[in-house]
Design an enzyme around this catalytic site. Sequence first.
Site, PDB file in Angstrom:
ATOM      1  N   SER A 102       0.993  -1.060  -0.025  1.00  0.00           N
ATOM      2  CA  SER A 102       0.203   0.139  -0.085  1.00  0.00           C
ATOM      3  C   SER A 102       1.014   1.103   0.083  1.00  0.00           C
ATOM      4  CB  SER A 102      -0.797   0.004   1.236  1.00  0.00           C
ATOM      5  OG  SER A 102      -1.505  -1.173   1.261  1.00  0.00           O
ATOM      6  N   CYS A 103       0.527   2.033  -0.759  1.00  0.00           N
ATOM      7  CA  CYS A 103       1.304   3.696  -0.650  1.00  0.00           C
ATOM      8  C   CYS A 103       0.322   4.823  -0.639  1.00  0.00           C
ATOM      9  CB  CYS A 103       2.279   3.546  -1.909  1.00  0.00           C
ATOM     10  SG  CYS A 103       3.222   4.807  -1.843  1.00  0.00           S
ATOM     11  N   VAL A 104       0.441   5.575   0.379  1.00  0.00           N
ATOM     12  CA  VAL A 104      -0.471   6.607   0.263  1.00  0.00           C
ATOM     13  C   VAL A 104       0.208   7.983   0.570  1.00  0.00           C
ATOM     14  CG1 VAL A 104      -2.437   4.914   1.301  1.00  0.00           C
ATOM     15  CG2 VAL A 104      -0.897   6.117   3.174  1.00  0.00           C
TER      16      VAL A 104
END
Length: 123
Positions: A102-104
């Site tokens: 996940s990359c936020v």
Amino acid sequence: MKTISTDKAPAAVGPYSQAKVVGGLLFASGQIPLNPTTGTVVEGGIVEQTEQVCKNIEAVLTEAGTDFSKVVKTTCFLADIGDFKAFNEVYAKYFTSKSARSCVAVKDLPLGVIVEVEIIAEV
């Protein structure tokens, strides 16, 4: 449960450990771009900071007796999603097994850094 601690990665900046091993898995706290020797944020932009984050992760993995090929999941935090492409270029050099991720983008990160990455890996 085993606590992982190495002086080759930055000391925790709060009341937590660098990582824990339980049930054959390593749960690592988020690594930020601190130089483990000086305790200061590395100079430069997303490329330099991501390189340091990955070196810090490598130190924690090594201390736990594992490596990047055993990383199952990462969670990546960027201060600016505009850095996504440059971040990915550095990230891809280390996480070659293409773990789940996940990359936020987030509003702020500790100590004003622009990237933080946490991992779960098989030991």
